[in-house]
Scaffold this active site. Structure first.
Site, PDB file in Angstrom:
ATOM      1  N   MET A 122       0.829  -1.203   0.000  1.00 28.26           N
ATOM      2  CA  MET A 122       0.000   0.000   0.000  1.00 28.26           C
ATOM      3  C   MET A 122       0.867   1.259   0.000  1.00 28.26           C
ATOM      4  O   MET A 122       0.370   2.358   0.255  1.00 28.26           O
ATOM      5  CB  MET A 122      -0.949   0.009   1.202  1.00 28.26           C
ATOM      6  N   GLY A 123       2.162   1.086  -0.281  1.00 25.42           N
ATOM      7  CA  GLY A 123       3.043   2.243  -0.369  1.00 25.42           C
ATOM      8  C   GLY A 123       3.566   2.696   0.974  1.00 25.42           C
ATOM      9  O   GLY A 123       3.493   1.986   1.971  1.00 25.42           O
ATOM     10  N   ALA A 167      12.048  -0.294   5.198  1.00 24.34           N
ATOM     11  CA  ALA A 167      12.992  -1.400   5.050  1.00 24.34           C
ATOM     12  C   ALA A 167      12.306  -2.764   5.058  1.00 24.34           C
ATOM     13  O   ALA A 167      12.788  -3.710   4.418  1.00 24.34           O
ATOM     14  CB  ALA A 167      14.035  -1.342   6.166  1.00 24.34           C
ATOM     15  N   HIS A 219       9.398  -3.511   3.661  1.00 21.54           N
ATOM     16  CA  HIS A 219       8.963  -3.759   2.282  1.00 21.54           C
ATOM     17  C   HIS A 219      10.161  -4.112   1.394  1.00 21.54           C
ATOM     18  O   HIS A 219      10.072  -4.998   0.534  1.00 21.54           O
ATOM     19  CB  HIS A 219       8.276  -2.518   1.711  1.00 21.54           C
ATOM     20  N   ASP A 240       1.831  -9.294   9.199  1.00 22.97           N
ATOM     21  CA  ASP A 240       0.383  -9.449   9.011  1.00 22.97           C
ATOM     22  C   ASP A 240       0.092 -10.945   8.880  1.00 22.97           C
ATOM     23  O   ASP A 240      -0.269 -11.435   7.806  1.00 22.97           O
ATOM     24  CB  ASP A 240      -0.073  -8.684   7.779  1.00 22.97           C
ATOM     25  N   GLN A 274      -3.352 -12.163   7.642  1.00 19.71           N
ATOM     26  CA  GLN A 274      -3.482 -11.839   6.220  1.00 19.71           C
ATOM     27  C   GLN A 274      -2.760 -12.866   5.363  1.00 19.71           C
ATOM     28  O   GLN A 274      -3.286 -13.331   4.333  1.00 19.71           O
ATOM     29  CB  GLN A 274      -2.915 -10.450   5.950  1.00 19.71           C
TER      30      GLN A 274
END
Length: 281
Positions: free
Chosen positions: A30-31, A35, A37, A152, A155
């Protein structure tokens, strides 16, 4: 690195790679990248010839009183970080690209069972939005593998279940949670914390470790959960849950069960909702 916003340009780039026999890895985000990501990109880069990242703040996974409007959008900085960490193509679509009939009229995917508890219970509809947008991205990119962070945890399990149930031809990989030096899991929402709250936030990780240690010493699961909940409350958090579950499907373990478990916490600190987990070895 190439940046595209529409589906035809995305598919054209991927067709070019496929014509050369190259494999494709996908990192959906989601932008407001950090680090954590970038570590997902590194894993995808190691397992695929080409890497596609997506930046899309998905409206259907936010509840009516959540932070969709104020969620940080930092596309220019994200582009620089992605290019630096080996991304070949960034797909940054507009809402209308992924929801051509509007978000409210979109086809919705519901993954039963595993979405009814924990995050699903506290954020009704959240995982329907997650499953729907991730399935759309899988259809658009058609990757060989997709990488998601283990922070997550629920998820990740929901997406694994969806992929298996729908027989989607890709591998879902979980990447280890990246942490600050004091143990706080990296998250885009950490920037909402005040200085005092940021100093307090690592208590979430410490509580997870204590839950694991107490279970290893033979203490009863329900007593451990109650103690963790109380500890967080005393420190000024407002916990949604502090529980121990089976890692495979997040069901409640039997008394005396010790293998294949994970501790999970979600708690508010001020206006910021923190989530974290600790799988038991």
């Amino acid at each position: 690195m190439q940046t595209v916003q529409d589906a035809p340009a995305l598919r054209a780039a991927i067709r070019g790679w496929r014509s050369q026999g190259q494999t494709v890895g996908l990192v959906p985000t989601m932008g407001n990248l950090h680090a954590g990501h970038h570590s997902l990109l590194k894993l995808a880069r190691a397992r695929a010839d080409r890497v596609v990242a997506t930046v899309f703040v998905n409206p259907t996974q936010f509840g009516p009183n959540e932070d969709f409007e104020r969620y940080p959008r930092t596309l220019v900085q994200d582009q620089a970080g992605l290019a630096e960490h080996g991304c070949d193509l960034l797909f940054a679509p507009e809402v209308a690209t992924l929801y051509p009939f509007g978000a409210a009229q979109s086809v919705s995917i519901h993954v039963p069972g595993i979405t009814d508890t924990l995050e699903g219970a506290h954020r009704p509809g959240h995982f329907d939005g997650v499953a729907t947008v991730v399935c759309k991205l899988f259809n658009l990119v058609q990757p060989d593998l997709a990488v998601f962070g283990q922070k997550d945890f629920q998820q990740l399990k929901v997406i694994e279940r969806m992929v298996r149930d729908l027989s989607l031809p890709l591998k879902v990989m979980g990447a280890p949670t990246l942490r600050a030096d004091d143990g706080l899991a990296l998250s885009s929402r950490n920037q909402y914390l005040s200085e005092a709250e940021r100093r307090q936030a690592p208590l979430v990780r410490q509580t997870l470790q204590q839950m694991r240690d107490l279970l290893g010493k033979g203490h009863a699961r329900r007593i451990i959960e109650e103690a963790a909940h109380s500890k967080l409350e005393r420190a000024g958090f407002v916990p949604d849950y502090a529980v121990i579950r089976r890692a495979e499907d997040l069901s409640e373990p039997a008394d005396g069960e010790r293998e294949g478990l994970v501790a999970l916490i979600a708690a508010r600190l001020g206006t910021t909702r923190l989530i974290d987990n600790l799988p038991f070895d």
